[in-house]
Each structure stands twice: as C-alpha cells, then as structure tokens.
Design an enzyme around this catalytic site. Structure first.
Site, short mmCIF file in Angstrom:
data_model
loop_
_atom_site.label_atom_id
_atom_site.label_comp_id
_atom_site.label_asym_id
_atom_site.label_seq_id
_atom_site.Cartn_x
_atom_site.Cartn_y
_atom_site.Cartn_z
N HIS A 191 112.20 33.87 57.94
CA HIS A 191 112.19 35.31 58.29
C HIS A 191 111.08 35.50 59.32
O HIS A 191 110.35 34.55 59.61
CB HIS A 191 111.92 36.15 57.03
CG HIS A 191 110.57 35.87 56.45
ND1 HIS A 191 110.32 34.78 55.65
CD2 HIS A 191 109.37 36.50 56.62
CE1 HIS A 191 109.04 34.75 55.33
NE2 HIS A 191 108.43 35.78 55.91
N GLU A 278 100.03 40.29 59.35
CA GLU A 278 101.42 39.85 59.29
C GLU A 278 102.35 41.06 59.20
O GLU A 278 103.44 41.08 59.77
CB GLU A 278 101.59 38.98 58.05
CG GLU A 278 102.67 37.97 58.15
CD GLU A 278 102.58 36.97 57.00
OE1 GLU A 278 102.51 35.78 57.28
OE2 GLU A 278 102.57 37.42 55.84
ZN ZN Z 1 106.39 35.91 56.23
#
Ligand code: ZN
Ligand code: ZN
Length: 297
Positions: A191, A278
């Site tokens: 992902h 992130e």
């Molecule tokens: Zn990730």
C-alpha cells in the site's frame, strides 16, 4: 517556592512551558552590496530579485516558569503586549531589510534578514521581557528556523514530500506470522503513503549572509538523495536497502538520516533530526546527534 500548606493553590510553584503564537507579513531582499548583480543572482537566486518578495511569517514563542497563585506562568496579556510591541508592530507590513539596524547592509556587521537571522534578532528583542526557552519562526509551512538562545547557533528545517508504496513483512516469516505483527500493512501487494520529510540541520548563522548554510545546496541534497530515488517507487522492491530491511516509518527515517549525514556535513552544517510523517496519524523522529529541540508541533 512550593506552597506546602493545605491551602496551596493547584500547581503553584511548579514549572511549566507555555507557548504563544504570533503572525506577521513582511518582505525582504537578499542582495549584498559587495557582490555584483550576477554574483547576487548566482548566490541567492530569485531571492535577489528587486524589489524583493514577502512571506506570511508565523512565530511560536516558548517560555518557562513557575505557576503563580493564579495558576499561570505569565499573564497572557503581558505576553501579547511584549510580542506586539517588540515584534509584530515593528515588522508587520514592513520591508525587513529597513526595519532593524541588524539588517542594515551598509553597515559591515549587518546581515541579510533570513529566517534564522530574524529569529535570533527577535530573541534579543524579547529576551529582556520574557523567560524564553525557544523560538520557532516559520517563513512558510515548508521552511522554519528554531533558536534556543545559544549565540549564533540556529536550527533550520526544510519540509519536503514523496509518494511511495511499501509492505511491512519479514521474508523469513509466514504471511500469517507477518500479519500478526504488522496487521494490514503485511498484505501481499503493499500500500502507499504520501510521506512528509522534515530535515533539520544545526549550524552557525553567517554574520553577513545570515544563513546557516546554502539553502539551495541543502534542497538539492534532499532532492538528489531522498526525493528523486524514493518518489513513486515501491520501497521494498526499488530501494536496495529495503530489500532486507522492513521499511517501517522508523527504518525509513533512519535510512534517510544515514544517507544525508555526511553530504550535509560537507555543506557546513550538521544534520540534527529527521522526522518522517507517514500519515496524519503517525510519524517517526530520529536524531543524528544529541537531541536539543523538542517537538513543538
Ligand atoms: Zn504503510
Ligand atoms: Zn524570502
């Protein structure tokens, strides 16, 4: 003093850091009279273009002290008064090169009003009035300077981003075991994230240029060593280091620090910290040297 009687007010005498935010809009020009037009253009790029350009600055003032009987470190109206009097009133809607004698370039001791030079001069203006521990000045959301009151030393942070895919899994483990450790992040096809990278360097402010380092050179290093190789890749497959190292946010931050430490030293500053975000929900920070600036976000 800590009040010990049963009538002690909550918190009185205990230490606390408080912050206050203030904004101002100012213009500036990077042009040194001892350089020719072409030298100024080569050194400072579009920042040397006459008559200058502007920014919406954001200042974060951190102060420390003991709580008083009213439960406050300082009365906020006093804090607002000093910040307004010493900083925002003199700077807002002004041309920084003309505002303070520290930026008078006809004086050989004058410097360019860079973010790091400006935050240091703001410190000298506020320190007599407020118990400062740290100042942060954002020139814009992708460039800011921190100053902790240590002579000419300042921290400069550049924010950049890249988009990449990854999969969190250890090769020697089964899919089931990996999913136990990494959850959905171990799904076989990976992902992606839009990563934000904050690179913080520490250096001495040059007395003339007002800079801790050549900003364009720093941006080039980050682009060449991080953004260009990582952007639009699958980290596990495309980056050799992550063929054997699980690309968690922590490991990516460490690897970025390892890639940048020596090249950044070569342009005259020290890599201080890498912060890798992130997603809005998680980030990792690693220090390349003894931690000094705390997260102020
Ligand atoms: Zn990730
Ligand atoms: Zn500028």
């Amino acid at each position: 003093m800590i009040e010990t009687s049963s009538k002690a007010k909550h918190g009185q005498g205990r230490n606390c850091v408080i912050t206050r935010r203030a904004c101002f809009s100012s213009s500036h020009l990077y042009w040194l009279p001892e350089f020719s037009d072409s030298e100024n253009a080569a050194r400072f790029g579009p920042c040397a273009l006459s008559p200058g350009h502007g920014h919406n600055y954001e200042l974060i003032v951190s102060m420390v002290g003991e709580l008083d009987s009213a439960g406050m470190v300082l009365n906020l109206s006093k804090v607002k008064h000093f910040i307004r009097n010493e900083v925002t009133d003199p700077l807002d809607f002004r041309f920084l090169n003309d505002v303070w004698p520290e930026f008078d370039l006809t004086n050989p001791k004058g410097s360019l009003p860079t973010t790091e030079a400006l935050v240091r001069v703001i410190w000298t203006r506020l320190k007599p009035h407020l118990p400062l521990v740290a100042l942060r000045l954002y020139e814009h959301p992708r460039l800011w300077a921190d100053y902790l009151g240590n002579t000419m030393e300042a921290y400069l942070t550049l924010r950049t981003h890249f988009a990449a895919a990854h999969r969190l899994a250890q090769e020697e483990l089964s899919q089931e075991e990996n999913e136990k450790i990494y959850g959905k992040c171990a799904r076989p096809n990976g992902h992606g994230h839009n990563y934000l990278v904050d690179v913080t360097v520490r250096g001495s402010i040059d007395e003339r240029t007002g800079m801790v380092c050549d900003l364009a050179a720093l941006q080039c290093l980050i682009d060449d060593l991080v953004v260009e190789p990582f952007d639009h890749t699958h980290l596990n497959k495309d980056i050799d280091h992550f063929k054997t190292c699980v690309p968690t946010a922590e490991n990516i931050a460490l690897h970025i620090a390892d890639r940048l430490t020596n090249p950044i030293q070569a342009i005259g500053v020290n890599l201080h910290k890498i912060r890798l975000q992130e997603s809005p929900n998680n980030a990792a920070e690693v220090y390349a040297e003894k931690p000094q600036i705390d997260s102020m976000q």
